[in-house]
Design a protein around this motif. Sequence first.
Motif, PDB file in Angstrom:
ATOM      1  N   LEU A  27       2.831 -27.257 -29.419  1.00 20.39           N
ATOM      2  CA  LEU A  27       3.270 -26.257 -28.445  1.00 20.39           C
ATOM      3  C   LEU A  27       3.088 -26.757 -27.023  1.00 20.39           C
ATOM      4  N   GLN A  28       2.010 -27.459 -26.764  1.00 19.95           N
ATOM      5  CA  GLN A  28       1.760 -27.951 -25.411  1.00 19.95           C
ATOM      6  C   GLN A  28       2.710 -29.088 -25.038  1.00 19.95           C
ATOM      7  N   TRP A  29       3.021 -29.956 -25.991  1.00 18.73           N
ATOM      8  CA  TRP A  29       4.010 -30.987 -25.701  1.00 18.73           C
ATOM      9  C   TRP A  29       5.366 -30.362 -25.407  1.00 18.73           C
ATOM     10  N   ALA A  30       5.732 -29.333 -26.175  1.00 22.17           N
ATOM     11  CA  ALA A  30       6.999 -28.644 -25.916  1.00 22.17           C
ATOM     12  C   ALA A  30       6.996 -27.994 -24.540  1.00 22.17           C
ATOM     13  N   GLY A  31       5.887 -27.362 -24.168  1.00 17.85           N
ATOM     14  CA  GLY A  31       5.791 -26.762 -22.845  1.00 17.85           C
ATOM     15  C   GLY A  31       5.905 -27.788 -21.736  1.00 17.85           C
ATOM     16  N   ALA A  32       5.257 -28.947 -21.911  1.00 18.52           N
ATOM     17  CA  ALA A  32       5.333 -29.996 -20.896  1.00 18.52           C
ATOM     18  C   ALA A  32       6.761 -30.528 -20.757  1.00 18.52           C
ATOM     19  N   ALA A  33       7.434 -30.727 -21.894  1.00 19.95           N
ATOM     20  CA  ALA A  33       8.815 -31.227 -21.839  1.00 19.95           C
ATOM     21  C   ALA A  33       9.742 -30.203 -21.183  1.00 19.95           C
ATOM     22  N   LEU A  34       9.556 -28.930 -21.501  1.00 17.45           N
ATOM     23  CA  LEU A  34      10.394 -27.896 -20.896  1.00 17.45           C
ATOM     24  C   LEU A  34      10.129 -27.785 -19.401  1.00 17.45           C
ATOM     25  N   LEU A  35       8.869 -27.883 -18.993  1.00 17.14           N
ATOM     26  CA  LEU A  35       8.542 -27.842 -17.567  1.00 17.14           C
ATOM     27  C   LEU A  35       9.192 -29.003 -16.828  1.00 17.14           C
ATOM     28  N   LEU A  36       9.112 -30.204 -17.404  1.00 20.01           N
ATOM     29  CA  LEU A  36       9.708 -31.366 -16.759  1.00 20.01           C
ATOM     30  C   LEU A  36      11.209 -31.206 -16.627  1.00 20.01           C
ATOM     31  N   TYR A  37      11.852 -30.749 -17.687  1.00 24.41           N
ATOM     32  CA  TYR A  37      13.306 -30.552 -17.654  1.00 24.41           C
ATOM     33  C   TYR A  37      13.683 -29.530 -16.587  1.00 24.41           C
ATOM     34  N   ALA A  38      12.988 -28.387 -16.554  1.00 20.21           N
ATOM     35  CA  ALA A  38      13.319 -27.340 -15.599  1.00 20.21           C
ATOM     36  C   ALA A  38      13.052 -27.777 -14.165  1.00 20.21           C
ATOM     37  N   VAL A  99       7.788 -19.990 -19.073  1.00 18.77           N
ATOM     38  CA  VAL A  99       7.543 -20.183 -20.504  1.00 18.77           C
ATOM     39  C   VAL A  99       6.855 -21.524 -20.752  1.00 18.77           C
ATOM     40  N   GLY A 100       7.263 -22.562 -20.026  1.00 21.42           N
ATOM     41  CA  GLY A 100       6.591 -23.845 -20.181  1.00 21.42           C
ATOM     42  C   GLY A 100       5.124 -23.775 -19.811  1.00 21.42           C
ATOM     43  N   ALA A 101       4.796 -23.049 -18.740  1.00 21.89           N
ATOM     44  CA  ALA A 101       3.393 -22.891 -18.353  1.00 21.89           C
ATOM     45  C   ALA A 101       2.615 -22.107 -19.414  1.00 21.89           C
ATOM     46  N   LEU A 102       3.228 -21.070 -19.986  1.00 25.40           N
ATOM     47  CA  LEU A 102       2.564 -20.325 -21.051  1.00 25.40           C
ATOM     48  C   LEU A 102       2.348 -21.189 -22.290  1.00 25.40           C
ATOM     49  N   GLY A 113       9.956 -17.101 -26.093  1.00 24.40           N
ATOM     50  CA  GLY A 113      10.669 -17.641 -24.941  1.00 24.40           C
ATOM     51  C   GLY A 113      11.245 -19.019 -25.222  1.00 24.40           C
ATOM     52  N   LEU A 114      10.484 -19.855 -25.939  1.00 23.59           N
ATOM     53  CA  LEU A 114      10.992 -21.174 -26.311  1.00 23.59           C
ATOM     54  C   LEU A 114      12.219 -21.056 -27.209  1.00 23.59           C
ATOM     55  N   ALA A 115      12.188 -20.101 -28.147  1.00 29.67           N
ATOM     56  CA  ALA A 115      13.330 -19.922 -29.046  1.00 29.67           C
ATOM     57  C   ALA A 115      14.573 -19.485 -28.271  1.00 29.67           C
ATOM     58  N   LEU A 116      14.402 -18.562 -27.323  1.00 23.85           N
ATOM     59  CA  LEU A 116      15.542 -18.104 -26.525  1.00 23.85           C
ATOM     60  C   LEU A 116      16.113 -19.241 -25.685  1.00 23.85           C
ATOM     61  N   LEU A 117      15.258 -19.987 -24.997  1.00 21.49           N
ATOM     62  CA  LEU A 117      15.735 -21.081 -24.157  1.00 21.49           C
ATOM     63  C   LEU A 117      16.326 -22.203 -24.995  1.00 21.49           C
ATOM     64  N   ALA A 118      15.758 -22.454 -26.183  1.00 17.71           N
ATOM     65  CA  ALA A 118      16.322 -23.482 -27.053  1.00 17.71           C
ATOM     66  C   ALA A 118      17.740 -23.128 -27.463  1.00 17.71           C
ATOM     67  N   ALA A 119      17.978 -21.854 -27.778  1.00 14.21           N
ATOM     68  CA  ALA A 119      19.325 -21.427 -28.143  1.00 14.21           C
ATOM     69  C   ALA A 119      20.297 -21.627 -26.979  1.00 14.21           C
TER      70      ALA A 119
END
Length: 392
Positions: A27-38, A99-102, A113-119
């Motif tokens: 979950l934390q790796w996913a949050g870090a990747a989403l934060l970087l992308y955003a 969501v990435g911070a959470l 939130g990850l599921a919604l943004l992934a879609a």
Amino acid sequence: MAAWGQGGAGTGQEIRGRVAPRDAPALQWAGAALLLYALVATVWIGYEAKEATDGPPTGYSYTTYSGYSLKALYDPRESLTLVAQTHYDWAFLVVALVVGALALGRRRVARGGLALLAALLICLGLRELIGLMATDEYGDRLTEIGYGKTLLTFRFTGLVLGCALWAVVARTRGTASGAPAPPPQAAPPYADAPPYPYADAPPPPAYAPYGVPYGPRPVTGRRVRPGFVAAGVALLLCGAIALGWLIYILTQDDVYFMGATPGDGASEFFRAAVDASKGLPLPHTFYTLVMVVAPLLVGVLLLAGRPAARGAALALAFASTYFDVRALVPAFDDGFDHYWDSTVGTLSILTPFATIPLQIVVVIALLATQADRRAPAPYGAQPSPSDWNRHR
């Protein structure tokens, strides 16, 4: 990374609202990747938009065109630069940052939130891919545009990131203690009364309640959460209102949308939603459909008691509130008088005043509801007293 996810021996395992320690690293790796992308997307879009508005015009170009302003982020009377995408993109970029911070904080609410943004990322990437496959002119147009290749890079990177986020959401379905969450099952049958009227009647089931060896059958399954029900109904109402407006738009003689041409109808609108080569590369029609389908789908999941729908509903409610408040800015500046001249104008100005309270209900109801605890087993799964097996 293991230390980052585990947080030390025995820590975080009993903290309500967080994922199990074994699921924390993913979950934390996913949050870090989403934060970087955003963050990268926000910086790039902001820089290109500033260059487009401040730089001198050098002929017709998608990147240098006068008359656009970042004021459109809060005022629909202004137009964003084409490179800045739409206010929908900006809103969901902010949602991605939160969501990435959470997710970095191991909060279970981040899963929805990850599921919604992934879609969204997957669908936007597929939309660009369909546009490139539909016609060669779209690829040539993107090549001529200054930011075309960068836009495709972000879209296809988002497609890969969205698939990774879906994998993480599917992996972190366990309980807070780390054990996989078992599906609801029916209780095993047992007799409602002792089958033998003798003193040495057979022992009651191990799951019988204290002092009631042969009571009513226990009921298992997901707990009915009033907060989920209230939020689900509110989201369904928001989706129904958005669906009504979409039906009204599509039933007009000329369906207007960004990139439309005179004579376009409903079929062209839906094509533009899934095909980036139709009109401008701005995904305005795509987001129009998303704001109809997403509330209806998430609302149904909330009524079904799905815990992951909590994060998706919160993200959707905050973004929708921004869209509605933005729509009210011209009315507060210019006055409400001209809205009452027609039925359509009256309904259009009343719509935000109806949907904003519904979205506030969603936020309050879900923030006050614990979504990471499943319904207990029959009678709380408490150990049986030792004298239950003695009926003499």
